[in-house]
Design a protein around this motif. Structure first.
Motif, PDB file in Angstrom:
ATOM      1  N   VAL A 163      -5.376   6.425  -0.266  1.00  0.00           N
ATOM      2  CA  VAL A 163      -4.574   5.205  -0.208  1.00  0.00           C
ATOM      3  C   VAL A 163      -3.252   5.403  -0.961  1.00  0.00           C
ATOM      4  O   VAL A 163      -2.199   4.950  -0.516  1.00  0.00           O
ATOM      5  N   ASP A 164      -3.301   6.137  -2.063  1.00  0.00           N
ATOM      6  CA  ASP A 164      -2.064   6.415  -2.798  1.00  0.00           C
ATOM      7  C   ASP A 164      -1.123   7.278  -1.943  1.00  0.00           C
ATOM      8  O   ASP A 164       0.095   7.020  -1.887  1.00  0.00           O
ATOM      9  N   ASP A 165      -1.675   8.273  -1.256  1.00  0.00           N
ATOM     10  CA  ASP A 165      -0.834   9.099  -0.362  1.00  0.00           C
ATOM     11  C   ASP A 165      -0.214   8.237   0.734  1.00  0.00           C
ATOM     12  O   ASP A 165       0.960   8.403   1.087  1.00  0.00           O
ATOM     13  N   ILE A 166      -1.005   7.333   1.299  1.00  0.00           N
ATOM     14  CA  ILE A 166      -0.512   6.446   2.359  1.00  0.00           C
ATOM     15  C   ILE A 166       0.613   5.556   1.802  1.00  0.00           C
ATOM     16  O   ILE A 166       1.664   5.391   2.435  1.00  0.00           O
ATOM     17  N   LEU A 178      -5.945  -2.799   2.585  1.00  0.00           N
ATOM     18  CA  LEU A 178      -5.592  -1.421   2.917  1.00  0.00           C
ATOM     19  C   LEU A 178      -6.790  -0.510   2.677  1.00  0.00           C
ATOM     20  O   LEU A 178      -7.144  -0.238   1.531  1.00  0.00           O
ATOM     21  N   SER A 179      -7.433  -0.069   3.744  1.00  0.00           N
ATOM     22  CA  SER A 179      -8.490   0.931   3.607  1.00  0.00           C
ATOM     23  C   SER A 179      -7.786   2.271   3.653  1.00  0.00           C
ATOM     24  O   SER A 179      -6.565   2.323   3.707  1.00  0.00           O
ATOM     25  N   SER A 180      -8.537   3.365   3.690  1.00  0.00           N
ATOM     26  CA  SER A 180      -7.831   4.637   3.885  1.00  0.00           C
ATOM     27  C   SER A 180      -7.893   5.030   5.357  1.00  0.00           C
ATOM     28  O   SER A 180      -7.606   6.157   5.718  1.00  0.00           O
ATOM     29  N   GLY A 181      -8.289   4.071   6.209  1.00  0.00           N
ATOM     30  CA  GLY A 181      -8.425   4.347   7.646  1.00  0.00           C
ATOM     31  C   GLY A 181      -7.093   4.349   8.385  1.00  0.00           C
ATOM     32  O   GLY A 181      -6.020   4.205   7.789  1.00  0.00           O
ATOM     33  N   ILE A 182      -7.182   4.477   9.695  1.00  0.00           N
ATOM     34  CA  ILE A 182      -5.975   4.609  10.524  1.00  0.00           C
ATOM     35  C   ILE A 182      -5.260   3.270  10.722  1.00  0.00           C
ATOM     36  O   ILE A 182      -4.032   3.198  10.716  1.00  0.00           O
ATOM     37  N   SER A 221      -6.892  10.468   8.630  1.00  0.00           N
ATOM     38  CA  SER A 221      -7.937  11.188   9.351  1.00  0.00           C
ATOM     39  C   SER A 221      -8.860  11.960   8.415  1.00  0.00           C
ATOM     40  O   SER A 221      -9.891  12.463   8.837  1.00  0.00           O
ATOM     41  N   GLN A 222      -8.483  12.056   7.156  1.00  0.00           N
ATOM     42  CA  GLN A 222      -9.367  12.732   6.206  1.00  0.00           C
ATOM     43  C   GLN A 222     -10.519  11.809   5.854  1.00  0.00           C
ATOM     44  O   GLN A 222     -10.355  10.596   5.783  1.00  0.00           O
ATOM     45  N   ASP A 223     -11.647  12.430   5.614  1.00  0.00           N
ATOM     46  CA  ASP A 223     -12.841  11.635   5.345  1.00  0.00           C
ATOM     47  C   ASP A 223     -12.956  11.298   3.871  1.00  0.00           C
ATOM     48  O   ASP A 223     -12.811  12.158   3.032  1.00  0.00           O
ATOM     49  N   ALA A 224     -13.149  10.025   3.584  1.00  0.00           N
ATOM     50  CA  ALA A 224     -13.427   9.637   2.197  1.00  0.00           C
ATOM     51  C   ALA A 224     -14.283   8.389   2.253  1.00  0.00           C
ATOM     52  O   ALA A 224     -13.945   7.447   2.965  1.00  0.00           O
ATOM     53  N   GLY A 276       3.634   8.577  10.035  1.00  0.00           N
ATOM     54  CA  GLY A 276       3.313   9.669   9.126  1.00  0.00           C
ATOM     55  C   GLY A 276       2.074   9.435   8.283  1.00  0.00           C
ATOM     56  O   GLY A 276       1.844  10.140   7.297  1.00  0.00           O
ATOM     57  N   THR A 277       1.245   8.458   8.671  1.00  0.00           N
ATOM     58  CA  THR A 277       0.017   8.199   7.901  1.00  0.00           C
ATOM     59  C   THR A 277      -1.225   8.749   8.595  1.00  0.00           C
ATOM     60  O   THR A 277      -2.298   8.785   8.000  1.00  0.00           O
ATOM     61  N   PHE A 278      -1.090   9.170   9.849  1.00  0.00           N
ATOM     62  CA  PHE A 278      -2.273   9.528  10.633  1.00  0.00           C
ATOM     63  C   PHE A 278      -3.074  10.669   9.997  1.00  0.00           C
ATOM     64  O   PHE A 278      -4.294  10.587   9.864  1.00  0.00           O
ATOM     65  N   ASP A 279      -2.381  11.734   9.595  1.00  0.00           N
ATOM     66  CA  ASP A 279      -3.108  12.886   9.056  1.00  0.00           C
ATOM     67  C   ASP A 279      -3.837  12.547   7.762  1.00  0.00           C
ATOM     68  O   ASP A 279      -4.923  13.052   7.502  1.00  0.00           O
ATOM     69  N   ILE A 280      -3.241  11.667   6.977  1.00  0.00           N
ATOM     70  CA  ILE A 280      -3.906  11.251   5.730  1.00  0.00           C
ATOM     71  C   ILE A 280      -5.141  10.421   6.085  1.00  0.00           C
ATOM     72  O   ILE A 280      -6.234  10.638   5.558  1.00  0.00           O
TER      73      ILE A 280
END
Ligand code: ATP
Ligand code: MG
Length: 424
Positions: A228-231, A189-193, A343-346, A337-341
């Motif tokens: 990743v926690d938000d996702i 699980l990355s923080s990507g889309i 899309s943030q850069d990290a 509901g994960t797209f907006d999270i």
């Protein structure tokens, strides 16, 4: 008018569900719903001939019933959700409930009634029910049209056993199998889309998903870990994720980048990630790894490179998005509901130490030669031990037993049955 009990009727697909499998499936779905809907005003949840019935407390508002319905729609294993009322098998009461339901349906111009009876011991057949209830509705809503095709609202009436269920809201759920009916997987699980969508697709096929996130810490900030926690919290709403292991990967990535040929770095990072994920899968008794790769999307996702990374592990590597287009994946991430999270850069580990021209057709022999310089087995254990565990609510997950140092030293295997989830 009578005050009717609000209910939510949950349908699932019975296709392919036979014998014992079917009752395991039903019980799993029922248990998952019970746990996931804990915060809603529910009296009880029980099963009646091919459906699950959620009884809402007396006085529950339409708004709350709708929220509860929305929550159920996203749960794996749910094929359709209908929100309405339970009434006695009495045509007059069924008509009243139909009026109430249609009155709550919001703005509409046309409607029809769609009735069915599960048992022929109810004397009125479905055609007659359609006509009779339709007539009542026409009297109360004279300005609305009855329309058989393309109608705005369908009033559903189901006579099941010794009661009738009447509703004007009925929507398709996400389908699939209840989480916990297909074993456990470890999902990178990355923080990507892409990767949250890949994980979700596996959960929709009934797998309990354990995430593994490789953070660039201490070489980068921990920003990707928060994403990743938000996702994971979004995935948690539908019971799709049990835990996430966060692996501080930055120093190892730096070590690889110092001595390996630049073009091979990405593959070497990925092979190390796969190995660590496989070790965590062993500890969790998981049967496969999952990634969000899609063929040809980036340099590391060519057939040659997929082959080179697969060769680092023996567990099957499942890639549910391999044939998906980026736009399809984005659509699904938006629905989820994960797209907006995402899309943030990290910066996660992969944005650090990236070579300018990554190899697109890696040869396994070259990769293995470059790896020979690293104490891989030691690294895998160190990284798996350093992983930080974050737990999420997943009703069908049981964590593996804590490892007992003494038993381990004696070479005794821990109880393999412990972490397993019941199989359908
Ligand atoms: P994503 O949108 O999922 O980040 P991507 O298009 O950025 O994917 P890659 O960076 O090549 O593509 O990653 C491919 C897959 O490898 C990801 O879908 C994920 O499963 C896994 N992966 C990549 N980076 C990480 C990471 N930092 N931690 C865990 N898994 C990762
Ligand atoms: Mg990415």
């Amino acid at each position: 008018m009578e005050e009717f009990q609000r209910i939510i009727l949950v349908h699932y697909h019975e296709i392919g569900l036979k014998g014992r499998n079917r009752s395991v499936f039903e019980k799993r779905l029922q248990k998952n719903l019970e746990a996931l809907l804990r915060d809603y005003p529910i009296v009880t949840i029980h099963r009646i001939s091919g459906r699950i019935l959620v009884f809402l407390k007396e006085g529950t508002s339409l708004a709350v019933a709708n929220q509860c319905t929305d929550a159920i729609l996203g749960v794996p294993g749910v094929a359709r959700v209908s929100c309405g009322f339970k009434v006695e098998r009495d045509m007059e009461l069924m008509g009243q409930a139909a009026v109430l339901s249609l009155g709550e349906a919001g703005a509409f111009e046309s409607f029809k009634v769609s009735a069915r009876r599960n048992h022929t011991d109810f004397p009125i057949d479905s055609m007659q029910m359609n006509r009779d209830i339709g007539e009542v509705l026409c009297e109360v809503f004279p300005e609305k049209r009855v329309q058989m095709k393309g109608q705005d609202v369908t009033v559903g009436v189901e006579v099941v056993q010794n009661a009738a269920y009447v509703y004007a809201r009925s929507e398709r759920g996400i389908g699939g199998l209840p989480v916990g009916s297909s074993g456990t997987v470890v999902s990178l699980l990355s923080s990507g889309i892409d990767s949250p969508v890949a994980l979700w697709r596996m959960a929709r096929r009934g797998a309990v998903c354990i995430g593994v996130h490789f953070s660039g810490r201490p070489q980068t900030s921990d920003a990707s870990e928060f994403l990743v926690d938000d996702i994971a919290r979004v995935l948690e709403r539908t019971g799709c994720i049990a835990r996430v292991y966060v692996v501080p990967f930055g120093d190892y990535q730096r070590d690889i980048s110092i001595s390996a040929p630049p073009a091979l770095r990405v593959i070497l990072y990925r092979r190390l990630m796969f190995r660590v994920a496989e070790e965590l899968a062993r500890r969790e008794h998981a049967g496969a790894l999952v990634t969000g790769e899609s063929l040809g999307q980036v340099a590391s996702q060519t057939l040659d490179n997929i082959k080179a990374t697969n060769a680092a592990v023996t567990l099957p590597v499942l890639r549910p998005l391999i044939g998906s287009d980026k736009l399809e994946i984005i659509d699904q991430a938006q629905q989820l509901g994960t797209f907006d999270i995402s899309s943030q850069d990290a910066p996660d580990c992969c944005t650090l130490f990236m070579p300018r021209n990554p190899e697109t057709h890696a040869k396994l022999a070259d990769v293995e030669a470059a790896e020979a310089a690293f104490p891989l087995d030691q690294w895998v254990q160190e990284l798996a031990d350093a992983a930080e565990v974050h737990d999420y609510a997943c009703p069908s997950y049981r964590p593996p037993k804590k490892r007992r140092p003494k038993a381990e030293a004696m070479g005794v295997e821990e109880d393999a049955a412990q972490g397993e989830t019941p199989q359908a």
